[in-house]
Design a protein around this motif. Sequence first.
Motif, PDB file in Angstrom:
ATOM      1  N   GLY A 241       0.803  -1.210   0.000  1.00  0.00           N
ATOM      2  CA  GLY A 241       0.000   0.000   0.000  1.00  0.00           C
ATOM      3  C   GLY A 241       0.837   1.261   0.000  1.00  0.00           C
ATOM      4  N   VAL A 242       1.924   1.266   0.788  1.00  0.00           N
ATOM      5  CA  VAL A 242       2.731   2.478   0.934  1.00  0.00           C
ATOM      6  C   VAL A 242       3.760   2.608  -0.185  1.00  0.00           C
ATOM      7  N   LEU A 243       4.510   1.534  -0.443  1.00  0.00           N
ATOM      8  CA  LEU A 243       5.634   1.625  -1.371  1.00  0.00           C
ATOM      9  C   LEU A 243       5.244   1.487  -2.835  1.00  0.00           C
ATOM     10  N   VAL A 244       4.186   0.734  -3.106  1.00  0.00           N
ATOM     11  CA  VAL A 244       3.797   0.487  -4.500  1.00  0.00           C
ATOM     12  C   VAL A 244       2.608   1.349  -4.917  1.00  0.00           C
ATOM     13  N   LEU A 245       1.577   1.389  -4.063  1.00  0.00           N
ATOM     14  CA  LEU A 245       0.345   2.093  -4.429  1.00  0.00           C
ATOM     15  C   LEU A 245       0.299   3.526  -3.918  1.00  0.00           C
ATOM     16  N   GLY A 246       1.303   3.941  -3.141  1.00  0.00           N
ATOM     17  CA  GLY A 246       1.437   5.342  -2.761  1.00  0.00           C
ATOM     18  C   GLY A 246       0.440   5.851  -1.737  1.00  0.00           C
ATOM     19  N   GLU A 247      -0.074   4.984  -0.867  1.00  0.00           N
ATOM     20  CA  GLU A 247      -1.009   5.445   0.158  1.00  0.00           C
ATOM     21  C   GLU A 247      -0.246   6.109   1.302  1.00  0.00           C
ATOM     22  N   ALA A 248      -0.959   6.952   2.058  1.00  0.00           N
ATOM     23  CA  ALA A 248      -0.338   7.718   3.138  1.00  0.00           C
ATOM     24  C   ALA A 248       0.038   6.813   4.312  1.00  0.00           C
ATOM     25  N   PHE A 249       1.185   7.133   4.931  1.00  0.00           N
ATOM     26  CA  PHE A 249       1.615   6.431   6.142  1.00  0.00           C
ATOM     27  C   PHE A 249       2.364   7.445   7.000  1.00  0.00           C
ATOM     28  N   ASP A 250       1.609   8.153   7.863  1.00  0.00           N
ATOM     29  CA  ASP A 250       2.181   9.251   8.621  1.00  0.00           C
ATOM     30  C   ASP A 250       2.753   8.771   9.955  1.00  0.00           C
ATOM     31  N   ARG A 251       3.187   9.731  10.787  1.00  0.00           N
ATOM     32  CA  ARG A 251       3.846   9.407  12.048  1.00  0.00           C
ATOM     33  C   ARG A 251       2.929   8.646  12.999  1.00  0.00           C
ATOM     34  N   ASP A 252       1.672   9.069  13.096  1.00  0.00           N
ATOM     35  CA  ASP A 252       0.748   8.394  14.016  1.00  0.00           C
ATOM     36  C   ASP A 252       0.547   6.935  13.626  1.00  0.00           C
ATOM     37  N   ARG A 253       0.424   6.672  12.341  1.00  0.00           N
ATOM     38  CA  ARG A 253       0.270   5.283  11.903  1.00  0.00           C
ATOM     39  C   ARG A 253       1.540   4.491  12.177  1.00  0.00           C
ATOM     40  N   ALA A 254       2.688   5.122  11.951  1.00  0.00           N
ATOM     41  CA  ALA A 254       3.958   4.432  12.196  1.00  0.00           C
ATOM     42  C   ALA A 254       4.093   4.047  13.666  1.00  0.00           C
ATOM     43  N   ILE A 255       3.667   4.918  14.582  1.00  0.00           N
ATOM     44  CA  ILE A 255       3.754   4.611  16.016  1.00  0.00           C
ATOM     45  C   ILE A 255       2.869   3.414  16.356  1.00  0.00           C
ATOM     46  N   GLY A 256       1.655   3.404  15.847  1.00  0.00           N
ATOM     47  CA  GLY A 256       0.743   2.298  16.127  1.00  0.00           C
ATOM     48  C   GLY A 256       1.263   0.974  15.607  1.00  0.00           C
ATOM     49  N   PHE A 257       1.753   0.979  14.372  1.00  0.00           N
ATOM     50  CA  PHE A 257       2.288  -0.258  13.807  1.00  0.00           C
ATOM     51  C   PHE A 257       3.547  -0.699  14.545  1.00  0.00           C
ATOM     52  N   ALA A 258       4.349   0.266  15.051  1.00  0.00           N
ATOM     53  CA  ALA A 258       5.562  -0.092  15.792  1.00  0.00           C
ATOM     54  C   ALA A 258       5.213  -0.874  17.056  1.00  0.00           C
ATOM     55  N   PHE A 259       4.142  -0.459  17.766  1.00  0.00           N
ATOM     56  CA  PHE A 259       3.691  -1.215  18.931  1.00  0.00           C
ATOM     57  C   PHE A 259       3.399  -2.665  18.546  1.00  0.00           C
ATOM     58  N   ILE A 260       2.709  -2.842  17.439  1.00  0.00           N
ATOM     59  CA  ILE A 260       2.308  -4.182  17.019  1.00  0.00           C
ATOM     60  C   ILE A 260       3.529  -5.017  16.643  1.00  0.00           C
ATOM     61  N   TRP A 261       4.506  -4.407  15.976  1.00  0.00           N
ATOM     62  CA  TRP A 261       5.706  -5.161  15.585  1.00  0.00           C
ATOM     63  C   TRP A 261       6.544  -5.552  16.798  1.00  0.00           C
ATOM     64  N   VAL A 262       6.622  -4.662  17.799  1.00  0.00           N
ATOM     65  CA  VAL A 262       7.331  -5.005  19.038  1.00  0.00           C
ATOM     66  C   VAL A 262       6.660  -6.195  19.719  1.00  0.00           C
TER      67      VAL A 262
END
Length: 283
Positions: A241-262
């Motif tokens: 979605g982010v790298l190929v289709l160019g959808e937005a991925f801002d700081r707030d989304r990055a923080i949420g996904f970081a919790f899940i990856w941890v």
Amino acid sequence: MPLYWHLLKAVPSLQIIAHRIVWSALLVAGWLLWKYGRGWLRQTLAIPRAGWMLALSGTLIAFNWGLYIWAVNAGHVVETSLGYFINPLLNVVLGVAVLHERLNRVQWTAVAIASGGVLWLTANYGSFPWIALALAASFGSYGLIRKLVAVPPVRGLGVESLYLVLPALALLLWGESHGDGGFVAHGAVPAWGWGAAALLVFGGVLTALPLIGFADAVRRIPFSLVGLLQYIAPTLQLLCGVLVLGEAFDRDRAIGFAFIWVALAIYAVDGLLRNRAAPALPG
């Protein structure tokens, strides 16, 4: 899968889902007929609770497919990935609440951290993530039903497909007769012609094989472990979605996904250490 369905963006989502059902039904039913003969359906439905439970699981997976395809082609791939990040958490909860599986302290810690990430994303996503929550609920419920019903995975998928195939055929015939189909009428994709038709047919293969593998896996391993493994697919969807289709991925989304990856890392390391500590079986 999101990249594949994106190739068919010009075809109406309901037409795509109908093709998924029809072609996967033909593939699976044909294989079962060749492998087990004409009695496979009667034998499968004779299994206790199989008839109504597979009807319910078939309805859930059809809803999940339809919402997912619509969301991908409407530019919500990142939100679909969120749905499949939430889904493993739901599997863990269902495994504990319904199947009475147990988690240790480290695993509960991982679940809590991941839940915090989901809550953060829900609060900071910009809008209520109904697509993500509906995808998680429908696929989590589907997996639980397939875990509970004692039906071989391919036979179960065959019965689910047969429940859905007549409504899907009716929808396809209606679309082709009104010029909205992508198979014969080519009304939706005039520049592609039979190329789109080939993609729609092969979509049945891409539908059947992963579901067969999934249905087999949920019967062989703890349902909470299914939750761990299911973090792989949404990560790939997010990247698409982010790298190929160019959808937005801002700081707030990055923080949420970081919790899940941890949380995923904690869960995975704990499982690895426990497996290494377990005594080897003799012989």
